[in-house]
Design an enzyme around this catalytic site. Structure first.
Site, PDB file in Angstrom:
ATOM      1  CG  ASP A  15      -1.675   1.217   1.441  1.00  0.00           C
ATOM      2  OD1 ASP A  15      -2.352   1.625   0.484  1.00  0.00           O
ATOM      3  OD2 ASP A  15      -1.612   1.808   2.539  1.00  0.00           O
ATOM      4  CG  ASP A  17      -1.747   8.200   1.619  1.00  0.00           C
ATOM      5  OD1 ASP A  17      -0.736   8.705   2.149  1.00  0.00           O
ATOM      6  OD2 ASP A  17      -2.807   8.814   1.451  1.00  0.00           O
TER       7      ASP A  17
END
Ligand SMILES: [Mg+2]
Length: 264
Positions: A15, A17
């Site tokens: 992932d 962010d």
């Protein structure tokens, strides 16, 4: 010393962010970790539920932080949504009405959908909904009409909110929920933690679930999604989740780290 955690995996779904960067500031341990993992031969795919920006924009952002990256390294919920539609809904030449940003629109064109506006959109065969910072009542109205008339109803990701620097903004999930409420129909939502995006990401990466580690900063999307797809999961505490948030959460992540360097 025990074998490093990383040796157990061939592929990493990471992932972006809260893991690689936070509010567009790079997290240097994560950057070093990705470089090292690649040197050890790991395949890496970067994930985000955010469908607003294009894969080129994300790739450029990672390059500016010192990571080698092209569009192929990036898997947004927009890419996943387009891949899902390509696999399940024979998109070539079909008319779609889109509520969402350039990232979503570009990917939907890639799989052959014709994006329509105005009167035509009220009769679209698909309505695809993502995060739209230029949302208007008119767009909701058109989407509502097309869904009532039988259009396929697809959502890019279920995130109800977007954590902006000034506070919480409505996310794609809130816009999808508005249309669900108005039409009484449920959208098929592709993004994390739903199995569609996780399986499509694995297919892109080309590694088996039990040889792939999902790394993220959110329990309810990254950890849950990875677990659903049969992967081991790693929660990194550089983003929105604090250690105390783990209390009572199921499924438990397989690893919880302050810095990704701990996996080396
Ligand atoms: Mg995150």
């Amino acid at each position: 010393m025990a074998e490093p955690v990383l040796a157990r995996y061939e592929g990493l779904l990471i992932d972006m962010d809260g893991v690689v960067y936070l509010d567009s500031r790079p997290i240097s341990d994560a950057i070093d970790f990705v470089r090292e993992a690649r040197e050890r031969g790991k395949r890496v795919l970067f994930l985000t539920n955010n469908s607003r920006y294009t894969v080129k924009e994300y790739a450029a952002r990672l390059r500016s932080m010192g990571l080698e990256c092209d569009s192929e390294c990036i898997f947004t919920s927009a890419v996943a949504t387009a891949d899902y539609i390509a696999e399940n809904l024979s998109p070539r030449g079909r008319k779609a009405f889109v509520i969402g940003g350039d990232g979503l629109r570009e990917e939907l064109r890639r799989v052959g959908l014709e994006l329509v506006e105005g009167e035509q959109a009220k009769w679209a065969e698909l309505v695809v909904v993502g995060w739209d910072v230029e949302l208007t009542y008119e767009k909701l109205k058109v989407g509502c009409l097309a869904i009532y008339r039988g259009a396929e109803f697809i959502g890019s990701n279920p995130d109800s909110s977007f954590p902006s620097p000034e506070g919480i903004w409505p996310g794609a999930g809130a816009i999808i929920a508005c249309l669900e409420k108005a039409t009484g129909r449920k959208a098929t939502v592709v993004g994390k933690p739903n199995i569609f995006m996780m399986q499509l990401a694995l297919a892109r990466l080309g590694t088996a679930p039990d040889r792939t580690l999902m790394i993220g900063d959110r329990l309810e999307t990254d950890v849950l999604g990875g677990w659903r797809a049969g992967m081991d999961t790693c929660l990194v505490l550089t983003g929105v989740t604090r250690r105390e948030d783990l209390e009572g959460f199921e499924p438990r992540p397989d690893y919880v780290v302050e810095s990704l360097k701990e996996l080396l």
